[in-house]
Design a protein around this motif. Structure first.
Motif, PDB file in Angstrom:
ATOM      1  N   LYS A 290       0.794  -1.173  -0.448  1.00  0.00           N
ATOM      2  CA  LYS A 290       0.466   0.353  -0.214  1.00  0.00           C
ATOM      3  C   LYS A 290       0.643   1.279  -0.179  1.00  0.00           C
ATOM      4  O   LYS A 290       1.792   1.476   1.045  1.00  0.00           O
ATOM      5  CB  LYS A 290      -0.951   0.062   1.133  1.00  0.00           C
ATOM      6  CG  LYS A 290      -2.068  -1.102   1.229  1.00  0.00           C
ATOM      7  CD  LYS A 290      -2.633  -0.589   2.668  1.00  0.00           C
ATOM      8  CE  LYS A 290      -4.381  -1.997   2.361  1.00  0.00           C
ATOM      9  NZ  LYS A 290      -4.308  -2.003   3.674  1.00  0.00           N
TER      10      LYS A 290
ATOM     11  N   ARG B 223       9.345   2.567   2.183  1.00  0.00           N
ATOM     12  CA  ARG B 223       8.458   3.211   2.784  1.00  0.00           C
ATOM     13  C   ARG B 223       6.634   3.211   2.478  1.00  0.00           C
ATOM     14  O   ARG B 223       6.837   2.547   1.541  1.00  0.00           O
ATOM     15  CB  ARG B 223       8.478   4.898   3.021  1.00  0.00           C
ATOM     16  CG  ARG B 223       7.820   5.491   2.055  1.00  0.00           C
ATOM     17  CD  ARG B 223       8.058   7.141   2.613  1.00  0.00           C
ATOM     18  NE  ARG B 223       7.811   7.935   1.234  1.00  0.00           N
ATOM     19  CZ  ARG B 223       8.419   9.596   1.341  1.00  0.00           C
ATOM     20  NH1 ARG B 223       9.099   9.455   2.067  1.00  0.00           N
ATOM     21  NH2 ARG B 223       8.401   9.905  -0.421  1.00  0.00           N
TER      22      ARG B 223
ATOM     23  N   SER C 165       3.192   0.571   3.237  1.00  0.00           N
ATOM     24  CA  SER C 165       2.935  -0.647   3.538  1.00  0.00           C
ATOM     25  C   SER C 165       3.203  -1.892   3.585  1.00  0.00           C
ATOM     26  O   SER C 165       3.201  -2.179   2.021  1.00  0.00           O
ATOM     27  CB  SER C 165       1.517  -0.640   4.653  1.00  0.00           C
ATOM     28  OG  SER C 165       0.626   0.393   5.276  1.00  0.00           O
ATOM     29  N   ILE C 166       3.690  -2.871   4.547  1.00  0.00           N
ATOM     30  CA  ILE C 166       3.683  -4.331   3.550  1.00  0.00           C
ATOM     31  C   ILE C 166       2.580  -4.832   4.342  1.00  0.00           C
ATOM     32  O   ILE C 166       3.059  -5.756   5.741  1.00  0.00           O
ATOM     33  CB  ILE C 166       5.081  -4.752   3.030  1.00  0.00           C
ATOM     34  CG1 ILE C 166       5.755  -4.310   1.968  1.00  0.00           C
ATOM     35  CG2 ILE C 166       5.232  -6.164   2.860  1.00  0.00           C
ATOM     36  CD1 ILE C 166       6.582  -4.577   1.792  1.00  0.00           C
ATOM     37  N   LEU C 167       1.676  -6.092   3.508  1.00  0.00           N
ATOM     38  CA  LEU C 167       0.985  -6.416   5.072  1.00  0.00           C
ATOM     39  C   LEU C 167       0.731  -7.778   4.452  1.00  0.00           C
ATOM     40  O   LEU C 167       0.745  -8.130   3.368  1.00  0.00           O
ATOM     41  CB  LEU C 167      -0.358  -6.007   4.971  1.00  0.00           C
ATOM     42  CG  LEU C 167      -0.467  -4.613   5.904  1.00  0.00           C
ATOM     43  CD1 LEU C 167      -0.919  -3.361   4.637  1.00  0.00           C
ATOM     44  CD2 LEU C 167      -1.780  -4.681   6.567  1.00  0.00           C
TER      45      LEU C 167
ATOM     46  N   ARG D 282      -1.222  -8.589   8.423  1.00  0.00           N
ATOM     47  CA  ARG D 282      -0.369  -8.557   9.421  1.00  0.00           C
ATOM     48  C   ARG D 282       0.507  -7.283   9.296  1.00  0.00           C
ATOM     49  O   ARG D 282       1.319  -7.568   7.097  1.00  0.00           O
ATOM     50  CB  ARG D 282       0.093  -9.262  10.699  1.00  0.00           C
ATOM     51  CG  ARG D 282      -0.854 -10.188  11.287  1.00  0.00           C
ATOM     52  CD  ARG D 282      -0.441 -11.230  12.342  1.00  0.00           C
ATOM     53  NE  ARG D 282      -0.244 -11.891  11.443  1.00  0.00           N
ATOM     54  CZ  ARG D 282       0.688 -12.719  12.468  1.00  0.00           C
ATOM     55  NH1 ARG D 282       0.749 -12.590  13.254  1.00  0.00           N
ATOM     56  NH2 ARG D 282       1.217 -14.286  11.610  1.00  0.00           N
ATOM     57  N   GLU D 283       1.401  -6.770   9.759  1.00  0.00           N
ATOM     58  CA  GLU D 283       1.687  -5.666   8.628  1.00  0.00           C
ATOM     59  C   GLU D 283       3.712  -6.066   9.118  1.00  0.00           C
ATOM     60  O   GLU D 283       3.921  -6.801  10.338  1.00  0.00           O
ATOM     61  CB  GLU D 283       2.487  -4.282   9.842  1.00  0.00           C
ATOM     62  CG  GLU D 283       3.511  -3.481   9.212  1.00  0.00           C
ATOM     63  CD  GLU D 283       2.848  -2.512   8.432  1.00  0.00           C
ATOM     64  OE1 GLU D 283       3.785  -1.898   7.619  1.00  0.00           O
ATOM     65  OE2 GLU D 283       1.775  -2.175   7.922  1.00  0.00           O
TER      66      GLU D 283
ATOM     67  N   ARG E 174      10.228  -4.390   9.302  1.00  0.00           N
ATOM     68  CA  ARG E 174      11.122  -3.160   8.625  1.00  0.00           C
ATOM     69  C   ARG E 174      12.154  -3.697   8.579  1.00  0.00           C
ATOM     70  O   ARG E 174      13.328  -2.859   9.075  1.00  0.00           O
ATOM     71  CB  ARG E 174      10.796  -2.117   8.841  1.00  0.00           C
ATOM     72  CG  ARG E 174       9.895  -1.451   8.421  1.00  0.00           C
ATOM     73  CD  ARG E 174       9.732   0.327   8.031  1.00  0.00           C
ATOM     74  NE  ARG E 174       8.152   0.149   8.369  1.00  0.00           N
ATOM     75  CZ  ARG E 174       7.750   0.915   7.090  1.00  0.00           C
ATOM     76  NH1 ARG E 174       8.554   0.322   5.749  1.00  0.00           N
ATOM     77  NH2 ARG E 174       6.204   1.488   6.776  1.00  0.00           N
TER      78      ARG E 174
ATOM     79  N   ARG F 123      12.142  -9.694   5.881  1.00  0.00           N
ATOM     80  CA  ARG F 123      10.954  -9.692   6.684  1.00  0.00           C
ATOM     81  C   ARG F 123      10.773 -10.391   8.014  1.00  0.00           C
ATOM     82  O   ARG F 123      10.096 -11.100   8.078  1.00  0.00           O
ATOM     83  CB  ARG F 123      10.072  -9.603   5.461  1.00  0.00           C
ATOM     84  CG  ARG F 123      10.003  -8.681   4.459  1.00  0.00           C
ATOM     85  CD  ARG F 123      10.128  -7.188   5.082  1.00  0.00           C
ATOM     86  NE  ARG F 123       9.995  -6.212   3.965  1.00  0.00           N
ATOM     87  CZ  ARG F 123       9.939  -4.683   4.256  1.00  0.00           C
ATOM     88  NH1 ARG F 123       9.712  -3.876   5.294  1.00  0.00           N
ATOM     89  NH2 ARG F 123      10.049  -4.513   3.380  1.00  0.00           N
TER      90      ARG F 123
END
Length: 265
Positions: free
Chosen positions: A14, A62, A64-66, A70-71, A74, A78
């Motif tokens: 996102k 920067r 979001s990665i879900l 769930r996030e 970073r 991961r």
């Protein structure tokens, strides 16, 4: 964080951006589900590797990665979520093949049922193998890893047609329970390997489409690649090929802004 988090794995980007040395890719918003192979295409230098490394936590990013809602942390890899396999095969040139698999926690026995040829090279040092063999070994580590997200940078490069066919089938098979994102230059194999394709132009996402519909966007793809192409479609496939008989555009269109319509010959 693992596959047990959801029955069908889902990775969401996102407003995601990644960068290196002042070159920025994004923002990219994307959803990849298990059973879908997502390709990233675009000319050399368009940001395919930068995006993959950003997703893998190797480069600054920067947005979001879900994973399964769930996030993702970073950090590189991961936190056990992601495997990234670079385009150029990398391993200790003096390490033996069996040692490389042992330290990767996969173990050579884990792949011998499918790939008995590994017995022939198990005792050889990585640096003594051909480029194609080295590439295949590195890709295999990612394919047989337990991590639920696999990022493959140009997985078909350096491989002969027999291994390309095997790898395409294997990637499609494991995509049922892994998230797989690949970068690809072989547009003629796009519809064989991937389900969707994200097109990058100088770091900007300009198209994300079902690969069977990609021929409908040929004019845009020609503009991004700044060359003449042809699309050949049949039942269940679309092949994109260079069309050199109409002449190269590189010299004529050098210096044009991204997205600017090249002059037709």
């Amino acid at each position: 964080m693992g596959l047990e988090a959801c029955s069908i794995p889902v990775l969401e980007l996102k407003g995601f951006e990644a960068w290196i040395d002042g070159f920025r890719v994004g923002p990219v918003s994307l959803e990849v589900r298990g059973g879908i192979v997502q390709a990233i295409i675009g000319p050399n230098g368009s940001g395919k590797t930068t995006l993959l490394k950003g997703i893998g936590g190797i480069l600054p990013s920067r947005g979001s990665i879900l994973f399964c809602g769930r996030e993702a942390p970073r950090v590189p890899g991961r936190a056990g979520l992601v495997d990234y396999v670079p385009a150029e095969p990398q391993a200790d040139p003096y390490a033996r093949v069996e040692e490389i698999f042992r330290v990767s926690s996969i173990g050579l026995e884990g792949v011998l049922d499918e790939l008995s040829w590994l017995l022939e090279v198990a005792g050889r040092r990585f640096g003594s193998l051909s480029m194609g063999q080295r590439k295949l070994l590195c890709v295999l580590r990612g394919l047989f890893s337990r991590r639920p997200v696999l990022l493959l940078d140009e997985p078909l490069s350096h491989l002969d047609v027999a291994w390309q066919s095997w790898l395409i089938n294997k990637i499609k098979d494991i995509s049922k329970y892994k998230i797989i994102i690949i970068s690809l230059h072989e547009l003629h194999l796009l519809s064989e390997l991937a389900d969707r394709a994200l097109l990058l132009d100088n770091g900007r996402p300009v198209l994300n489409v079902d690969v069977l519909d990609i021929g409908k966007h040929l004019a845009l793809i020609e503009r991004v690649y700044r060359t003449n192409l042809r699309a050949i479609s049949g039942e269940g496939y679309t092949i994109i090929l260079p069309f050199p008989k109409r002449g190269p555009r590189e010299a004529e269109n050098r210096g044009k802004a991204p997205g600017e319509t090249p002059k037709r010959l």
